[in-house]
Every structure is written in structure tokens, then in C-alpha cells.
Design a protein around this motif. Sequence first.
Motif, PDB file in Angstrom:
ATOM      1  N   TRP A  47       0.835  -1.207   0.000  1.00 60.03           N
ATOM      2  CA  TRP A  47       0.000   0.000   0.000  1.00 60.03           C
ATOM      3  C   TRP A  47       0.865   1.251   0.000  1.00 60.03           C
ATOM      4  O   TRP A  47       0.620   2.184  -0.773  1.00 60.03           O
ATOM      5  CB  TRP A  47      -0.933   0.000   1.203  1.00 60.03           C
ATOM      6  CG  TRP A  47      -1.675   1.287   1.394  1.00 60.03           C
ATOM      7  CD1 TRP A  47      -1.477   2.224   2.351  1.00 60.03           C
ATOM      8  CD2 TRP A  47      -2.738   1.793   0.569  1.00 60.03           C
ATOM      9  NE1 TRP A  47      -2.342   3.280   2.199  1.00 60.03           N
ATOM     10  CE2 TRP A  47      -3.129   3.045   1.109  1.00 60.03           C
ATOM     11  CE3 TRP A  47      -3.391   1.314  -0.562  1.00 60.03           C
ATOM     12  CZ2 TRP A  47      -4.139   3.810   0.550  1.00 60.03           C
ATOM     13  CZ3 TRP A  47      -4.405   2.092  -1.121  1.00 60.03           C
ATOM     14  CH2 TRP A  47      -4.775   3.313  -0.563  1.00 60.03           C
ATOM     15  N   GLN A  51       1.028   4.041  -3.084  1.00 60.72           N
ATOM     16  CA  GLN A  51       0.666   5.442  -2.887  1.00 60.72           C
ATOM     17  C   GLN A  51       1.805   6.397  -3.217  1.00 60.72           C
ATOM     18  O   GLN A  51       1.556   7.533  -3.633  1.00 60.72           O
ATOM     19  CB  GLN A  51       0.233   5.667  -1.431  1.00 60.72           C
ATOM     20  CG  GLN A  51      -1.042   4.939  -1.039  1.00 60.72           C
ATOM     21  CD  GLN A  51      -2.227   5.441  -1.848  1.00 60.72           C
ATOM     22  OE1 GLN A  51      -2.707   4.758  -2.756  1.00 60.72           O
ATOM     23  NE2 GLN A  51      -2.692   6.629  -1.541  1.00 60.72           N
ATOM     24  N   ASP A 338      -3.579   8.382   5.807  1.00 62.42           N
ATOM     25  CA  ASP A 338      -3.431   8.809   4.417  1.00 62.42           C
ATOM     26  C   ASP A 338      -2.034   8.504   3.884  1.00 62.42           C
ATOM     27  O   ASP A 338      -1.842   8.227   2.700  1.00 62.42           O
ATOM     28  CB  ASP A 338      -3.694  10.316   4.281  1.00 62.42           C
ATOM     29  CG  ASP A 338      -5.134  10.677   4.584  1.00 62.42           C
ATOM     30  OD1 ASP A 338      -6.016   9.816   4.362  1.00 62.42           O
ATOM     31  OD2 ASP A 338      -5.386  11.795   5.063  1.00 62.42           O
TER      32      ASP A 338
END
Length: 357
Positions: A47, A51, A338
Motif C-alpha cells: 500500500w 501510494q 493517508d
Amino acid sequence: MVNTSQFKFDKQQTMRCGLQVRNAFVLAPLDLQLSLFDGTVSRNDLWFHQQHSQTVGLDIVGSAYVNVCASTASGSISVANDDTIAGLHQLAQRIHQQGARAILQLSHAGQRAYVDYRYRTAMGPSPTATSVAMNRFEIQQVIIDFGRATERAIQAGFDGVELQGANRFLLQQFMSPYTNHRQDEFGGSLANRVRVPIQIVQRVQQVVAHTAQRPFAVGYRLSPEERQPGGLRLIDTLVLAHLLEALQIDYLSLSLHQYHQPAVTGYTVSPVIQIFHDQLKTLPLMVAGGIRNQRDLLTLAEESEWVALGKPMIFNPDWPKDRRCDIEQMQLMTSPEDLGISPTYVRQLLHKGGVVK
């Protein structure tokens, strides 16, 4: 406002090995500690790199240890055995899907290794309170380990490897008279102290020449000098850099606290990056440390071919496209969720700094 459409670091790059890269922005190798207990790539690793590799040209996956006694920290990624290849393949694929090239940083922590002291002992060039000295057989095994790790990186689909010769880990430990007190062919004179790093580079290049069926980059990361008395001097690392230039590696990455920091052990107090730029005529330089905004990039454009980003990329994965925002503003806008990293890591990042490995 500066027109960034034709900015140097935005342009497509071609490495010496033939690897084409969409731009010269690099996600610097980071000590994320997101992997599983055995070093296997985790979903958190996938992940994070998904990102953070969407706008850079190179994504350097940090601190992949080449031996079970070589880990830098709990949660580091392993490339120490064939069981790691499947997870590393997923990670390389995830990075490629974002359009970036994937580089695996190969690391051995040496005297500073994170080991279970009930079963293993850290090893380095010379003994310390918590480590023992390697014998000749163990040194040769480390060289073999870097070669085998390179084979696994190739099998996993990575586009290159970076050898971790910085941050006081094993390769720097052999280079430094502060940590290397050996009396054999691997210690004493500079000619002896460079032997292990150079032999590792040569072994890696041999593996690439015989195994890689596509352009595959080999980079080297080093810390230019040590500040303590009796430590590594700038002239020592310049000699190493010239040897690496002669071996025609693809890039040399300088691990700096601040990209324009002055030399403290050299013949001049000029910025370290300027000294290396003036000395090396054919070896491309990669620089990290304190890069915050467009003005910094304009300064570096005269001295470096690659710019590696740690904090700016962590807090804003789109920073190479939108670099008007300074780090302080980004910190206020972004949550750990985030970012794809833990709140503990964010606290360490904000209060301690120095995340690039």
C-alpha cells in the motif's frame, strides 16, 4: 513563477545500463519497518509503495537485508532467502503499475544488526561490546550473500539494486578506521579497507551480467564522512567513489543531512556535493537531505543528476508535480492513515528526523 514543464528533473532519463526512467525524482530508501516478522513483504508495504510511486521515476525500497543476521530493525524487508521472492515480486509489480522503476536497496547492518541475541550474534569487521569480528570465511559469505540477493531481486522483477554503503552499516564499517581495526588484508590501509565494498560491487555486477535479461541498474549509497576523531574522512570516500566510477556503476547516492552541507574532514569547507561533482566526471550523482521546495531543486540542478526525497514524498506523494508546498504545511494536512504508515512512525519522523536509509 518557474516553468517546471522543462525542468531538468522532470525529463526522462536513461541510465548507463540502458534503463529508461520517466523522470529524475526518486523515492529515497526509507526505514519503514512495515514488513512481517520474518521480513516478508506485507500488505502495508504494498500500500505504501503504491501510494508513493505514482509521480517519481525511481522507487528505492529501503534496507532489504541479505542475511538473517543482517537486519537493520524489526520489520525490515528480507531478501535473505528464496521464500522472499514472491512477496518482492508483488512489490515490484505494484511499483511498476504506477509507472515507476523499482530498485531494491541491499543492506547488511553488521555491528548494528537487529538480531535475537539468544540465538545469533551481530558481526562486523572488528568486535564491539555487542558484536564479534567476522573471519575470512564469513566475509566471503557476505560477498556471496549480496550476489544471491541480487539474483533474487532480478527474479522478483526489480529494475536494479542499490548497495547500502552508508549510515554506519557493514560496508561503511569496513571503510571506516573508527570501526575497522583489523590487521589482515581487510583492515589497516585504505587499500585494504575498500576491499570488501569493491568485491561486493564486483560480485553484484557479475551476477547482473550473467543473470539479467533486461537493463538492470547497480547503484551505491555512501556517507561521505564521519565527524568523530579517527572516523571516515572525505578523502577516503572520494577514493572509493573513483573506484566505483571506474567500475561503471549506474549512480552514486550521497547520504547527507542537508544537501548543501559543508565538508568537515576534507581539504576544503566547500559543500560535499560540489566536491563530488567536481571530482567525478562520468558517475551520475543522486542526492538527498533537506530538499524542501523548488528553490532547492534549482540549486541542485547544477550538481546532481538525481534528487532523492524522503520527508516531502512521505507527506505529499505528489510532491514532484506540486512542489510549491513546504514540509511544515504538508505535515498539518496529512494523517498517518493517508500516508500509509503508523502514527508511531510519524511521531518518530517529526521529532527525530533522519528516515532515509
